[in-house]
Each structure stands twice: as C-alpha cells, then as structure tokens.
Scaffold this active site. Structure first.
Site: not given
Length: 488
Positions: A79, A154, A178
């Site tokens: 990420k 996210s 998330s």
C-alpha cells in the site's frame, strides 16, 4: 490454473521442486497486471525493473542454497502509505507525488528478509481517508467483481490486486476498517491485527492511536503465513507491543468445538442489508454445526462508535498532517511569503476529503470545544473498549457482518460523506478498542461478495485464524471474479 491463483504453500512446493523459478512468478505477475490493471487500476507504481532484478538474484541464491522460506520469491503489493526506499510513496496524494523515502518501513524490511518480491505500490484513498478508494488523487480503483462498483477503502488497491490475481498477497492499513471493508467487497481475506502487534514504523500516519498494518490474501492460511513474517516487537516504534509471537500455522486445526461466539444485536439490526444479514446467519449456522455455541449479545455503546471515530481520527489527522507544509519534503507551491507558501501548498496538494477531516479535527481540538468533543469522544472510546472486555470474559470471539451492504456503485456516495462514513459502522469498534479482526468471504449477494467479520481478544490472532480457517474449510470457495461490467 494461473500460478497467481495458487496458494502460498502450493507455489512454495513448486519452487522447492524447481518446477518454476522466481523469474517465472514475477513475469506471470507483470503479465497479469498488463492484462487487467488498465481496468482495475489497483497500482500507482509498478516496479518492473526492480522486481525482475530481485527475482534473478533470488534464483541465483537458491540455486546454491536450496531451502527457502514460505514467502520467498512471491510477488507482493505494498500500500502506498508504507515507505519503500527509493520508490515513490505518495499516500494517494498530489502533495507527496514526488516523495521517495530514504528508508524502508519495518514491514517492508521483514518481507525483504523473507525474500518476498515487491511488485509495486498500491492505489489508495488519499492519506488513507475513505471507504471507497474514490478519494485517490490519481484515479479510483475498480472492483474486479463488477468494474462499475467500488473495491472499498482505503486499502482498495491492495484488495483489488489480490482479487484480480495480480499479486499473491498485499499489505494494507486499517484505521477504521480499511483492510477488512475492502476485503469484504472484493471477496478476499483481510486481517487487522491487535494494535501494537505489527510495527507502524514507516507507515505514514493518519490517526496514530488507530492505524495498523495487516495482510490481504486469497485465503486464511496465506494470511497466517504473512502475519507470521511481519508480526513482532520493533524498537523503532514506541507503540509496538513486546509480546511473544505464537506459531499461527499451528492454530489452523479446523476445530471450533466448544467455541463461544457472541453476536452483537447492534451489528445485525437497523442499517444491515437483509441479504447480508441472511448470509451472516447462514455462516453462524455453519459454525454451530461445527460445534460452536452462538448467543446474541450487546455492545451498548457501539451506536456511538462512528461519531466517536470521526472526532478522534480527524483530530489526530489534523496533527499528523501538519508536517506536510511544502518546506521539508513533498510538493511545494510558492507564494509571496511563508504563510502563502503554506496556504498554496496545502490548498493545491490536499484533496477535498483530507481537507474536510483536517477541518473537523482542528475544530474538535480548538479552545472551547476540546472538552465537549474530543475529550468526550475519548471517554466514549473507553466505554466501547469496556463493552468488549466484559463480553470477552464469557465469549471467545465476536462475530457479525464486516459491512452493512455489498460494494456500491462508483460515484454513488462520493458526495454524501455521512452515508459513506456509516459504511464503517461494523468495523470501527474494533479499532477504537485496539482489537484484532478478520474478514473472510461468506458468500455472494446479487453476485457481489459478503464478508464475515470475526473480532477477538487482544493478541488472540491465533484464535481468529482458527475460527476463520475452520469456517473457510466448511464452506464453498467463491468463484473467480469475471473482471467485467456485469456481475458474476
């Protein structure tokens, strides 16, 4: 079957037998990314040159050594709020579009030491603020199950890449859901560890008392392998817990006889889609057939969780994001004086959702409102934690839906932040209490995945993995997403 659809253990065995090489795996990953990522948009950066170079080094290494770890040679996604030395780390924001860290996050170092191969950086909501991955300042991610829907956020890029078969596993971060929420939307397994189990060193902070790094994988066994590699105390992180890391693989026994399961009525009531609720109830029946005891319970203060979170998280964000001023690193927009420089840099660098949360947080911390909002939210947070503590005196795990609905359409909620925030109603309580949670697929509703959420006691990840694995083994595996505009 594509190499990238096989489990970590299956690929490991093929590597050990020299049926395939590290270069084969990276080439397969890059090929898949080239085929589908134009539609999925899971990646912000693909490090083709670096990945192939690393693969060749590992092939040479293991031609001499022979024995390799379970994660060795596997292409993984990171990420883009997790620092990677020499590779741009943008946090999905224009403000950091030119930022290249000079160090690796601890989790990246651990994966490197395990000889995993980073393929690139995953798309995300800007500074991890969002539930749909539509807040990326570059482009939104699309759900492989239905490209017209969101993958969740996210960590949507990380989840979508695993679901689309672009990487074997990916790392995400979870502040209010998330990891688990995009796992539910994409039919993957997402694990948010206990706060402090995995180092946050090198994770760009959103809300420091809530953020946790965790894996997104194809199945529960893979999640156990990855957690084993990245968990543990870190001297560089003052919030890292100095606890012993157990053997998570040994917990995957398939046995849940005598397990005591609490099902909060607040997570099965108003706001939960009836089709989602039906699948959760079916899943509970499956666990009951395996020998678990199911009882309805209550988390009386969970109704305040969303409001509490959206005071605490923005307050911490307003403090953490103050460092992005155009002076030290990141993009700089010039003005006539220092104040103008700050104003222009932050006005042009931050997106609408980030600005909204900074303003909310600044207001909650301001003189005259601190006691009424931020302090009160922290007090309610304590009550939520106490609710869990009381339940865990009797029950082994708490189970409910990961999300109240399946994945929604792109642009459907982007202009309605309150509805978007409510999407995290089932995941936020675990973050506020610092507890571990895992989302595992439990079926399809109108062709879209539904996630079953299992919450455990502090540092009881082994129990979560045992329950999730037993459930997974007792149920049918989801089909592969069709990667099209129509639903599977």
């Amino acid at each position: 079957m594509s190499l990238l659809r096989e489990s970590l253990q299956e690929v490991h065995n093929r590597l050990a037998k020299k049926e395939i090489t590290s270069v084969d795996l990276v080439t397969e990953s890059l090929k898949r990314i080239g085929e589908v990522d134009g539609d999925v948009r899971a990646f912000l950066l693909v490090d083709e040159e670096g990945a192939l170079k690393r693969a060749k080094e590992l092939d040479e290494k293991y031609s001499k050594e022979g024995t390799r770890g379970i994660l060795a040679s596997l292409p993984v996604g990171i990420k883009d709020n997790i620092c990677t030395e020499g590779l741009t780390t943008t946090c999905g924001s224009q403000l950091l579009s030119n930022y290249q860290p000079v160090y690796n996050a601890t989790v990246v170092e651990k994966l490197h030491n395990a000889d995993a191969i980073s393929i690139g950086k995953m798309n995300m909501d800007e500074f991890a603020m969002g539930s749909s991955n539509e807040n990326s300042s570059f482009y939104p991610v699309h759900n492989p199950w239905d490209l017209s829907t969101v993958p969740g956020g996210s960590s949507g890029g990380s989840a979508a890449a695993v679901a689309a078969g672009e990487v074997y596993f990916a790392l995400g971060s979870d502040t209010g859901g998330s990891i688990r929420q995009p796992a539910a939307f994409t039919g993957t397994v997402g694990l948010k560890p206990t706060y402090g189990l995995i180092s946050r060193y090198g994770l760009v902070a959103f809300a420091s008392s809530l953020d946790q790094i965790g894996p997104l994988t194809k199945n529960v066994e893979d999640s156990a392998y990855v957690l084993q590699a990245i968990a543990g105390h870190d001297q560089y992180d003052s919030t890292s817990a100095n606890v012993e890391v157990p053997d998570y693989l040994s917990a995957l026994t398939g046995d849940v006889k005598g397990l005591r399961v609490g099902v909060p009525k607040e997570m099965m009531g108003e706001g939960i889609d009836p089709k989602v609720k039906a699948l959760i109830q079916r899943s509970l029946s499956t666990l009951e057939s395996l020998g678990a005891t199911i009882e309805e319970v209550s988390l009386p203060h969970s109704e305040y969780a969303v409001a509490t979170y959206y005071l605490i998280a923005p307050a911490e964000a307003s403090s953490n994001l103050a460092r992005f001023d155009g002076v030290r690193y990141g993009v700089r927009k010039y003005g006539e004086n220092l104040i103008d420089l700050y104003h222009e840099t932050r006005s042009q660098g931050f997106g609408p959702e980030v600005k909204r949360r900074i303003m909310l947080g600044t207001y909650a911390l301001s003189s005259g409102y601190y006691d009424a909002y931020y302090k009160k939210a922290q007090q309610v947070r304590t009550l939520i934690a106490q609710d869990f503590e009381q339940l865990f005196a009797k029950y082994d795990v708490i189970i409910g839906p990961t999300t109240p609905t399946t994945a929604f359409k792109l642009n459907e909620r982007i202009d309605d932040p309150m509805t978007m925030y409510a999407n995290d109603m089932c995941t936020i309580p675990a973050n506020l209490a610092g507890l571990p949670g895992i989302s595992v697929p439990c079926g399809l509703s109108d062709g879209l995945p539904v996630g079953l959420q299992i919450i455990g006691k502090p540092f009881a990840e082994a129990t979560l993995l045992r329950v999730a694995h037993a459930f997974e083994q007792a149920t049918d595996r989801l089909p592969e997403p069709k990667l099209g505009g129509g639903r599977a």
